[in-house]
Design an enzyme around this catalytic site. Structure first.
Site, short mmCIF file in Angstrom:
data_model
loop_
_atom_site.label_atom_id
_atom_site.label_comp_id
_atom_site.label_asym_id
_atom_site.label_seq_id
_atom_site.Cartn_x
_atom_site.Cartn_y
_atom_site.Cartn_z
N ASN A 93 34.41 35.66 40.36
CA ASN A 93 34.66 35.84 41.79
C ASN A 93 33.33 35.88 42.54
O ASN A 93 32.36 36.46 42.05
CB ASN A 93 35.42 37.15 42.02
CG ASN A 93 36.79 37.14 41.37
OD1 ASN A 93 37.49 36.14 41.44
ND2 ASN A 93 37.17 38.24 40.74
N HIS A 106 29.10 38.00 37.50
CA HIS A 106 29.82 38.33 36.27
C HIS A 106 30.93 37.33 36.05
O HIS A 106 31.45 36.73 36.98
CB HIS A 106 30.40 39.75 36.31
CG HIS A 106 31.22 40.06 37.53
ND1 HIS A 106 30.67 40.39 38.74
CD2 HIS A 106 32.57 40.09 37.71
CE1 HIS A 106 31.63 40.61 39.62
NE2 HIS A 106 32.80 40.43 39.03
N HIS A 108 34.66 37.26 34.15
CA HIS A 108 35.74 37.99 33.48
C HIS A 108 36.25 37.12 32.34
O HIS A 108 36.57 35.93 32.56
CB HIS A 108 36.93 38.21 34.43
CG HIS A 108 36.63 39.03 35.64
ND1 HIS A 108 37.07 40.35 35.77
CD2 HIS A 108 35.97 38.75 36.79
CE1 HIS A 108 36.70 40.81 36.96
NE2 HIS A 108 36.03 39.87 37.59
P1 5GP Z 1 35.16 41.47 40.88
O1 5GP Z 1 36.29 41.67 41.82
O2 5GP Z 1 33.82 41.85 41.51
O3 5GP Z 1 35.15 40.13 40.25
O4 5GP Z 1 35.42 42.47 39.68
C1 5GP Z 1 34.67 43.60 39.39
C2 5GP Z 1 35.26 44.23 38.14
O5 5GP Z 1 34.43 45.30 37.75
C3 5GP Z 1 36.68 44.82 38.33
O6 5GP Z 1 37.56 44.20 37.41
C4 5GP Z 1 36.50 46.31 38.05
O7 5GP Z 1 37.58 46.88 37.34
C5 5GP Z 1 35.21 46.34 37.24
N1 5GP Z 1 34.45 47.56 37.38
C6 5GP Z 1 34.12 48.18 38.54
N2 5GP Z 1 33.37 49.27 38.29
C7 5GP Z 1 33.22 49.32 36.94
C8 5GP Z 1 32.54 50.22 36.08
O8 5GP Z 1 31.92 51.20 36.48
N3 5GP Z 1 32.60 49.95 34.74
C9 5GP Z 1 33.27 48.87 34.24
N4 5GP Z 1 33.27 48.71 32.93
N5 5GP Z 1 33.93 48.01 35.02
C10 5GP Z 1 33.90 48.23 36.37
#
Ligand code: 5GP
Length: 122
Positions: A93, A106, A108
């Site tokens: 994303n 990142h 996923h």
């Molecule tokens: P995005 O929406 O930015 O692609 O996803 C960020 C991801 O980071 C989300 O799936 C969320 O659950 C994960 N996330 C947010 N904070 C933390 C954290 O402190 N530790 C871990 N392991 N994952 C996190």
């Protein structure tokens, strides 16, 4: 577009060891750890250790060594989790329309059940 990296984001804190993480794999330039709110039986986040905001930023400014390491780290995570046969999905994303929550690049890695269609209608 020029990117500005916020080094107070949560993944930067994880990389500095200020916040714990459930590490799956660490390489010279990348870290993979379990998502804190998994959306599938396998939900691993793979991040470069360098200060990149998004995939585009990474692709523009990372070294070939970082890009190779990151790409191979994703493959290694897939093999470690045994998801090649059942299949998997990679998502990165970026920005507002991508609904990026954490402004550190990142990917996923999602797997372990049928994941449905890629996008829901808005
Ligand atoms: P995005 O929406 O930015 O692609 O996803 C960020 C991801 O980071 C989300 O799936 C969320 O659950 C994960 N996330 C947010 N904070 C933390 C954290 O402190 N530790 C871990 N392991 N994952 C996190």
């Amino acid at each position: 577009m020029s990117y500005s990296y916020d080094d107070e984001n949560i993944f930067a804190k994880i990389l500095r060891g200020e916040i714990p993480n459930d590490t799956v794999l660490e390489t010279e330039h990348s870290l993979a750890f379990n998502d804190i709110q998994p959306q599938a039986p396998v939900h691993v986040l793979v991040i470069p250790k360098g200060p990149y905001v998004s995939y585009d930023h990474f692709a523009q400014e990372a070294s070939e060594a970082e890009i190779t390491d990151f790409t191979r780290a994703i493959g290694e995570v897939c093999r470690m989790k045994g998801v090649q046969e059942g299949g998997f999905r990679l998502i990165s994303n970026a920005g507002e329309h991508g609904v990026q929550e954490v402004p550190h690049m990142h990917v996923h890695v999602l797997a372990g059940r049928p994941l449905g269609r890629m996008l829901q209608k808005a």
